[in-house]
Design an enzyme around this catalytic site. Structure first.
Site, PDB file in Angstrom:
ATOM      1  N   GLY A 209       0.782  -1.179   0.002  1.00 46.06           N
ATOM      2  CA  GLY A 209       0.030  -0.045   0.015  1.00 46.06           C
ATOM      3  C   GLY A 209       0.808   1.286  -0.053  1.00 46.06           C
ATOM      4  O   GLY A 209       2.090   1.273  -0.303  1.00 46.06           O
ATOM      5  N   ASN A 210       0.318   2.532   0.189  1.00 48.68           N
ATOM      6  CA  ASN A 210       1.059   3.717   0.260  1.00 48.68           C
ATOM      7  C   ASN A 210       0.341   4.356   1.433  1.00 48.68           C
ATOM      8  O   ASN A 210      -0.772   4.093   2.074  1.00 48.68           O
ATOM      9  CB  ASN A 210       0.978   4.322  -1.042  1.00 48.68           C
ATOM     10  CG  ASN A 210      -0.171   4.652  -1.457  1.00 48.68           C
ATOM     11  OD1 ASN A 210      -1.088   5.633  -0.843  1.00 48.68           O
ATOM     12  ND2 ASN A 210      -0.724   4.059  -2.718  1.00 48.68           N
ATOM     13  N   ARG A 211       1.031   5.580   1.747  1.00 50.65           N
ATOM     14  CA  ARG A 211       0.670   6.263   2.872  1.00 50.65           C
ATOM     15  C   ARG A 211      -0.377   7.308   2.584  1.00 50.65           C
ATOM     16  O   ARG A 211      -0.859   8.239   3.713  1.00 50.65           O
ATOM     17  CB  ARG A 211       1.948   7.165   3.374  1.00 50.65           C
ATOM     18  CG  ARG A 211       2.732   6.194   4.030  1.00 50.65           C
ATOM     19  CD  ARG A 211       3.888   7.342   4.397  1.00 50.65           C
ATOM     20  NE  ARG A 211       5.299   6.580   4.595  1.00 50.65           N
ATOM     21  CZ  ARG A 211       5.566   5.771   5.563  1.00 50.65           C
ATOM     22  NH1 ARG A 211       4.913   5.366   6.345  1.00 50.65           N
ATOM     23  NH2 ARG A 211       6.757   4.939   5.285  1.00 50.65           N
ATOM     24  N   ALA A 276      -4.145   7.984  -4.700  1.00 50.10           N
ATOM     25  CA  ALA A 276      -2.828   7.590  -4.892  1.00 50.10           C
ATOM     26  C   ALA A 276      -2.896   5.988  -5.355  1.00 50.10           C
ATOM     27  O   ALA A 276      -2.889   5.025  -4.613  1.00 50.10           O
ATOM     28  CB  ALA A 276      -2.140   7.719  -3.564  1.00 50.10           C
TER      29      ALA A 276
END
Ligand code: CTP
Length: 397
Positions: A209-211, A276
């Site tokens: 995943g990402n932040r 994102a």
């Protein structure tokens, strides 16, 4: 601004109920259609006859219209009829019922059925107004998308002096006018907004995943709803709760799911791609948990579909706004993306700027348009950044 607008005035049982007469006169003078609903308690302070004479419409208090024939007043129809619902005066009791959904009277049932913007003008004695319950309820009302027209300070019916006096009818009308002027500039426009990260599954318990928190996309969705747009929000996993008043909310997990949701909701006037989206996803997904047997583990990744690029290639008349998060050569990279993805504008934020990017409440953006015209904004809250982006979108539309 009020000319031809359908205003549903809901009057609850405060001494300030008599001011409803002045509110109706001002609304009618400006050319609004006014229908009035009352609680039984409010009819002790001002008669339905007064308000029906001024509004030139029957005033509704009960569910039942005629107990002989069983004819009833349709709260759902009335709730959907209104362009704006104005609860004035709003007592502590009615505010608390609006929060709990206690529809034991016609007025609250109509409130729960209304889909339009709702304005609430509280009126009560100062200690009732200052009480934690009332303050908490008002906060919840606002969180749910209602707009409060705050009471004024002054002499109250009890003889005490303090905050709690119903805002003056002239001020209430001014608030509605300002809202109609500034707030509904996207009426009739369909806007798709994506938000949050995507989670790319490795096995049933792990993902890449990402932040991204989703804050920017959710702020955009909320602001677009407030401007009257029909907003579809497609969100990756985010802890945020859906803004009220959305046309549709689609929750997705992976880039693939986000792509599918975007394809089936592609018929829009404008699309803002704030999500994102993961650029790579595991080639193989294990359907059982991978055990730690080896010392190292390589996961082969493959590119995901670039959703925005697909949109650029397939758009008809949709205005497309993308985002670019860069760490270096920011403007050049953003301009490259604008061209490659056939966008109308791109919102650039760079991690070089403190307070910008993921997991912050603020952002600092530059909006670059097709002709390389660029506008840089100060560091500000994501809610205010959302307003800047929507102002640009309105220019494009
Ligand atoms: N985007 C998308 N689909 C993807 C990846 C990105 O629609 N698979 C969108 C994002 O929502 C954003 C824009 O493309 O609006 C730019 O995303 P970004 O990751 O900065 O750009 P990329 O084109 O992926 O380029 P790079 O990661 O190489 O910087």
């Amino acid at each position: 601004m009020l000319k031809g607008k359908k205003i549903l005035l809901a009057v609850t049982g405060s001494i300030a109920a008599y001011k409803a007469a002045f509110i109706i006169r001002l609304l009618k003078k400006q050319g609004a259609f006014v229908r009035v609903i009352m609680t039984k308690a409010s009819s002790d302070f001002v008669t339905p006859l007064t308000l029906s004479t001024l509004s030139k419409e029957p005033v509704l208090i009960d569910f039942l219209k005629d107990d002989q024939t069983g004819e009833w007043n349709n709260h759902v129809e009335l709730g959907l009829w209104a362009d704006i619902m104005l609860v004035a005066p709003a007592t502590a009791n009615s505010i608390s019922k609006m929060i709990s959904g206690n529809a034991d009277n016609f007025l609250i049932a109509t409130y729960l059925s209304a889909k339009c913007p709702v304005f609430v003008a509280p009126a009560m004695d100062l200690d009732m107004y200052a009480h934690g319950s009332t303050q908490d309820n008002m906060k919840t009302l606002e969180e749910r998308g209602n707009r409060i027209i705050y009471p004024e300070s002054g002499e109250l019916a009890s003889g005490l002096v303090g905050e709690g006096r119903l805002a003056e009818p002239e001020h209430i009308i001014e608030v509605l006018n300002t809202f109609l002027k500034e707030g509904l500039s996207l009426t009739g426009k369909k806007v798709l907004i994506t938000a949050g990260p995507t989670h790319e599954p490795i096995d049933p318990v792990r993902y890449i995943g990402n932040r991204s928190s989703g804050k920017m996309g959710y702020a955009l969705a909320e602001a677009a709803v407030k401007r009257g747009a029909e907003v579809t929000l497609i969100s990756g996993p985010s802890a945020l709760s859906a803004p009220s008043g959305l046309l549709k909310m689609v929750k997705v997990i992976s880039a693939k799911e986000m792509f599918e949701a975007c394809q089936s909701n592609f018929d829009q006037d404008a699309i803002i791609m704030a999500a994102a989206v993961a650029d790579y996803t595991p080639k193989e997904v294990s359907n059982i948990k991978v055990k730690k047997k080896q010392d190292d583990w390589s996961i082969e990744l493959e590119k995901t579909q670039d959703i925005l690029k697909w949109m650029g290639q397939n758009k008809t008349n949709q205005k497309l706004i993308g985002f670019a998060l860069e760490t270096n050569d920011a403007v050049a990279h953003a301009q490259g993306k604008l061209e490659k993805k056939k966008l109308d504008a791109i919102v650039l934020n760079t991690l070089e700027d403190k307070g910008a990017g993921f997991q912050t409440d603020t952002n600092k953006v530059t909006i670059i348009e097709k002709d390389n015209k660029s506008t840089s904004f100060e560091l500000k809250s994501k809610e205010k950044v959302a307003e800047d982006i929507l102002n640009k979108l309105e220019e494009l539309l």
